[in-house]
Design a protein around this motif. Structure first.
Motif, PDB file in Angstrom:
ATOM      1  N   LYS A   1       9.071  43.848  61.097  1.00  0.00           N
ATOM      2  CA  LYS A   1       9.295  44.850  60.051  1.00  0.00           C
ATOM      3  C   LYS A   1       8.676  44.386  58.730  1.00  0.00           C
ATOM      4  CE  LYS A   1      13.668  46.752  61.834  1.00  0.00           C
ATOM      5  NZ  LYS A   1      13.863  45.850  62.970  1.00  0.00           N
ATOM      6  N   ILE A   2       8.427  45.345  57.861  1.00  0.00           N
ATOM      7  CA  ILE A   2       8.024  45.066  56.483  1.00  0.00           C
ATOM      8  C   ILE A   2       9.292  45.081  55.639  1.00  0.00           C
ATOM      9  CG2 ILE A   2       6.731  45.900  54.491  1.00  0.00           C
ATOM     10  CD1 ILE A   2       5.050  44.624  56.747  1.00  0.00           C
ATOM     11  N   THR A   3       9.495  44.018  54.896  1.00  0.00           N
ATOM     12  CA  THR A   3      10.780  43.786  54.229  1.00  0.00           C
ATOM     13  C   THR A   3      10.733  44.107  52.741  1.00  0.00           C
ATOM     14  OG1 THR A   3      11.288  42.024  55.811  1.00  0.00           O
ATOM     15  CG2 THR A   3      12.561  42.059  53.759  1.00  0.00           C
ATOM     16  N   LEU A   4      11.737  44.856  52.278  1.00  0.00           N
ATOM     17  CA  LEU A   4      11.947  45.097  50.847  1.00  0.00           C
ATOM     18  C   LEU A   4      13.402  44.768  50.542  1.00  0.00           C
ATOM     19  CD1 LEU A   4      10.140  48.522  50.284  1.00  0.00           C
ATOM     20  CD2 LEU A   4       9.320  46.258  49.638  1.00  0.00           C
ATOM     21  N   ILE A   5      13.640  44.037  49.455  1.00  0.00           N
ATOM     22  CA  ILE A   5      15.008  43.657  49.105  1.00  0.00           C
ATOM     23  C   ILE A   5      15.316  44.045  47.655  1.00  0.00           C
ATOM     24  CG2 ILE A   5      14.945  41.737  50.734  1.00  0.00           C
ATOM     25  CD1 ILE A   5      14.797  39.843  48.299  1.00  0.00           C
ATOM     26  N   GLY A   6      16.608  44.179  47.374  1.00  0.00           N
ATOM     27  CA  GLY A   6      17.014  44.489  46.009  1.00  0.00           C
ATOM     28  C   GLY A   6      18.520  44.468  45.862  1.00  0.00           C
ATOM     29  N   CYS A   7      18.975  44.491  44.624  1.00  0.00           N
ATOM     30  CA  CYS A   7      20.400  44.571  44.308  1.00  0.00           C
ATOM     31  C   CYS A   7      20.548  45.537  43.138  1.00  0.00           C
ATOM     32  CB  CYS A   7      20.965  43.202  43.945  1.00  0.00           C
ATOM     33  SG  CYS A   7      22.701  43.274  43.407  1.00  0.00           S
ATOM     34  N   PRO A   8      21.066  46.745  43.374  1.00  0.00           N
ATOM     35  CA  PRO A   8      21.174  47.728  42.296  1.00  0.00           C
ATOM     36  C   PRO A   8      22.093  47.283  41.170  1.00  0.00           C
ATOM     37  CG  PRO A   8      22.385  48.443  44.237  1.00  0.00           C
ATOM     38  CD  PRO A   8      21.577  47.249  44.645  1.00  0.00           C
ATOM     39  N   LYS A   9      23.039  46.412  41.473  1.00  0.00           N
ATOM     40  CA  LYS A   9      23.970  45.967  40.442  1.00  0.00           C
ATOM     41  C   LYS A   9      23.300  44.987  39.482  1.00  0.00           C
ATOM     42  CE  LYS A   9      28.639  44.306  39.693  1.00  0.00           C
ATOM     43  NZ  LYS A   9      29.958  44.088  40.304  1.00  0.00           N
ATOM     44  N   LEU A  10      22.515  44.051  40.018  1.00  0.00           N
ATOM     45  CA  LEU A  10      21.861  43.059  39.167  1.00  0.00           C
ATOM     46  C   LEU A  10      20.601  43.608  38.508  1.00  0.00           C
ATOM     47  CD1 LEU A  10      22.232  39.802  41.306  1.00  0.00           C
ATOM     48  CD2 LEU A  10      23.710  40.659  39.496  1.00  0.00           C
ATOM     49  N   ASP A  11      19.832  44.389  39.250  1.00  0.00           N
ATOM     50  CA  ASP A  11      18.598  44.948  38.691  1.00  0.00           C
ATOM     51  C   ASP A  11      18.882  46.099  37.736  1.00  0.00           C
ATOM     52  OD1 ASP A  11      17.132  43.148  40.124  1.00  0.00           O
ATOM     53  OD2 ASP A  11      16.580  44.539  41.718  1.00  0.00           O
ATOM     54  N   GLN A  12      19.991  46.785  37.950  1.00  0.00           N
ATOM     55  CA  GLN A  12      20.395  47.933  37.126  1.00  0.00           C
ATOM     56  C   GLN A  12      19.272  48.967  37.012  1.00  0.00           C
ATOM     57  OE1 GLN A  12      22.231  46.857  33.402  1.00  0.00           O
ATOM     58  NE2 GLN A  12      23.896  45.791  34.394  1.00  0.00           N
ATOM     59  N   VAL A  13      18.708  49.322  38.177  1.00  0.00           N
ATOM     60  CA  VAL A  13      17.674  50.353  38.241  1.00  0.00           C
ATOM     61  C   VAL A  13      18.000  51.299  39.392  1.00  0.00           C
ATOM     62  CG1 VAL A  13      15.836  48.903  37.275  1.00  0.00           C
ATOM     63  CG2 VAL A  13      16.207  48.936  39.748  1.00  0.00           C
ATOM     64  N   ASP A  14      17.362  52.469  39.359  1.00  0.00           N
ATOM     65  CA  ASP A  14      17.465  53.420  40.455  1.00  0.00           C
ATOM     66  C   ASP A  14      16.238  53.227  41.339  1.00  0.00           C
ATOM     67  OD1 ASP A  14      17.770  55.476  42.204  1.00  0.00           O
ATOM     68  OD2 ASP A  14      17.794  57.078  40.717  1.00  0.00           O
ATOM     69  N   TYR A  15      16.445  52.651  42.522  1.00  0.00           N
ATOM     70  CA  TYR A  15      15.328  52.360  43.418  1.00  0.00           C
ATOM     71  C   TYR A  15      14.746  53.607  44.082  1.00  0.00           C
ATOM     72  CZ  TYR A  15      16.959  47.462  43.413  1.00  0.00           C
ATOM     73  OH  TYR A  15      17.334  46.197  43.068  1.00  0.00           O
ATOM     74  N   SER A  16      15.441  54.729  44.022  1.00  0.00           N
ATOM     75  CA  SER A  16      15.067  55.881  44.842  1.00  0.00           C
ATOM     76  C   SER A  16      13.649  56.385  44.548  1.00  0.00           C
ATOM     77  CB  SER A  16      16.076  57.021  44.670  1.00  0.00           C
ATOM     78  OG  SER A  16      16.122  57.470  43.336  1.00  0.00           O
ATOM     79  N   GLU A  17      13.231  56.361  43.280  1.00  0.00           N
ATOM     80  CA  GLU A  17      11.886  56.854  42.951  1.00  0.00           C
ATOM     81  C   GLU A  17      10.807  55.978  43.573  1.00  0.00           C
ATOM     82  OE1 GLU A  17      11.291  57.490  38.805  1.00  0.00           O
ATOM     83  OE2 GLU A  17      13.037  58.797  38.586  1.00  0.00           O
ATOM     84  N   LYS A  18      10.961  54.658  43.469  1.00  0.00           N
ATOM     85  CA  LYS A  18       9.975  53.735  44.052  1.00  0.00           C
ATOM     86  C   LYS A  18       9.951  53.864  45.573  1.00  0.00           C
ATOM     87  CE  LYS A  18       7.174  50.077  43.745  1.00  0.00           C
ATOM     88  NZ  LYS A  18       7.608  48.823  43.101  1.00  0.00           N
ATOM     89  N   LEU A  19      11.111  53.938  46.188  1.00  0.00           N
ATOM     90  CA  LEU A  19      11.178  54.052  47.636  1.00  0.00           C
ATOM     91  C   LEU A  19      10.626  55.392  48.115  1.00  0.00           C
ATOM     92  CD1 LEU A  19      14.700  52.463  48.297  1.00  0.00           C
ATOM     93  CD2 LEU A  19      12.464  51.434  48.743  1.00  0.00           C
ATOM     94  N   THR A  20      10.869  56.449  47.357  1.00  0.00           N
ATOM     95  CA  THR A  20      10.304  57.758  47.697  1.00  0.00           C
ATOM     96  C   THR A  20       8.792  57.693  47.716  1.00  0.00           C
ATOM     97  OG1 THR A  20      12.191  58.971  46.747  1.00  0.00           O
ATOM     98  CG2 THR A  20      10.145  60.186  47.019  1.00  0.00           C
ATOM     99  N   ALA A  21       8.213  57.065  46.691  1.00  0.00           N
ATOM    100  CA  ALA A  21       6.750  56.951  46.604  1.00  0.00           C
ATOM    101  C   ALA A  21       6.182  56.159  47.777  1.00  0.00           C
ATOM    102  CB  ALA A  21       6.358  56.290  45.283  1.00  0.00           C
ATOM    103  N   ILE A  22       6.876  55.079  48.162  1.00  0.00           N
ATOM    104  CA  ILE A  22       6.416  54.267  49.293  1.00  0.00           C
ATOM    105  C   ILE A  22       6.429  55.070  50.582  1.00  0.00           C
ATOM    106  CG2 ILE A  22       7.031  52.300  50.769  1.00  0.00           C
ATOM    107  CD1 ILE A  22       7.945  50.844  48.199  1.00  0.00           C
ATOM    108  N   ILE A  23       7.506  55.821  50.808  1.00  0.00           N
ATOM    109  CA  ILE A  23       7.625  56.599  52.041  1.00  0.00           C
ATOM    110  C   ILE A  23       6.656  57.773  52.047  1.00  0.00           C
ATOM    111  CG2 ILE A  23       9.198  58.045  53.401  1.00  0.00           C
ATOM    112  CD1 ILE A  23      11.492  56.223  52.388  1.00  0.00           C
TER     113      ILE A  23
END
Length: 239
Positions: free
Chosen positions: A166-188
């Motif tokens: 698999k291709i791996t992406l990691i993150g923590c919304p609590k520590l990064d304090q960002v909304d990942y959905s826009e970046k992930l939408t663009a990737i998909i």
């Protein structure tokens, strides 16, 4: 009575739990991956939680609400202190509560730890969601793994069972304090993703990563097989 009180927009909330940590009165809980004002009489209306919210989901409003009950807040705080007197005081998101996990070493774990032939299964770099290029060539025809930072530490066979192939992406919304959905939408949207596996911890704040990934899948307009796997704090896969 009519008074100033906070309002939480669940559409904007990513479940990071920063507001629950910032609320010293304990008025906010994380429920099903979203922040909720569960004790209106605990909210003093001062808004300590507002600047901590990374998505702007919290605002003030004036409406009918129970009067702020300072006595009830202090009583609740006393109960929390008594409950946690053997460890550091914890108020807020349960995902950040400290605990010690007792483990016994067996012949099997000794065998695994002494295996010199173990190799990494990681196939891409960078792995942080914030740093990954949207159009990186490794995303083409990829089986995508979206994992919370802590999962690889909690689950012993993470490379073997999740990262491999698999291709791996990691993150923590609590520590990064960002909304990942826009970046992930663009990737998909911009790549031919074959499947998506979301691996999260059991703690409530980890729901922010799951919500972002699901939102990205929905916003991409594509039909892609996906699954969510939840890891317990003691390193087991929860059904």
């Amino acid at each position: 009575m009519i008074r100033k009180i906070i309002r939480i927009d669940k559409e904007k909330c990513n479940g990071c739990g920063a507001c629950a940590d910032a609320c010293h009165e304990g008025a906010i809980d994380i429920i099903h991956g979203k922040a909720e004002l569960v004790r209106e009489h605990f909210c003093d209306g001062l808004g300590d939680c507002l600047p901590e919210c990374p998505t702007g989901a919290i605002s003030f409003e004036e409406r009918e609400a129970p009067e702020y009950d300072e006595k009830a807040v202090k009583e609740a705080q006393k109960k929390i202190l008594a409950k946690n007197q053997t460890m550091a005081t914890h108020v807020g998101c349960p995902g950040s509560k400290s605990m010690q996990i007792q483990r016994k070493e067996t012949s099997e774990t000794k065998k695994l730890s002494s295996n010199a032939d173990q190799v990494s299964s990681l196939q891409n770099w960078p792995v942080q969601i914030k740093l990954a290029p949207v159009n990186a060539p490794y995303f083409n025809d990829a089986k995508l793994l979206i994992a919370a930072d802590c999962t690889a530490y909690a689950y012993a066979s993470f490379h073997q069972d999740f990262i491999r192939n698999k291709i791996t992406l990691i993150g923590c919304p609590k520590l990064d304090q960002v909304d990942y959905s826009e970046k992930l939408t663009a990737i998909i949207q911009n790549n031919n993703i074959q499947s998506v596996t979301i691996v999260r911890m059991e703690v409530p704040c980890c729901g922010g990563l799951e919500m972002a990934a699901k939102k990205a899948l929905q916003n991409s307009g594509k039909f892609i097989p996906w699954q969510v796997v939840t890891i317990s704090i003691d390193g087991k896969i929860l059904e």
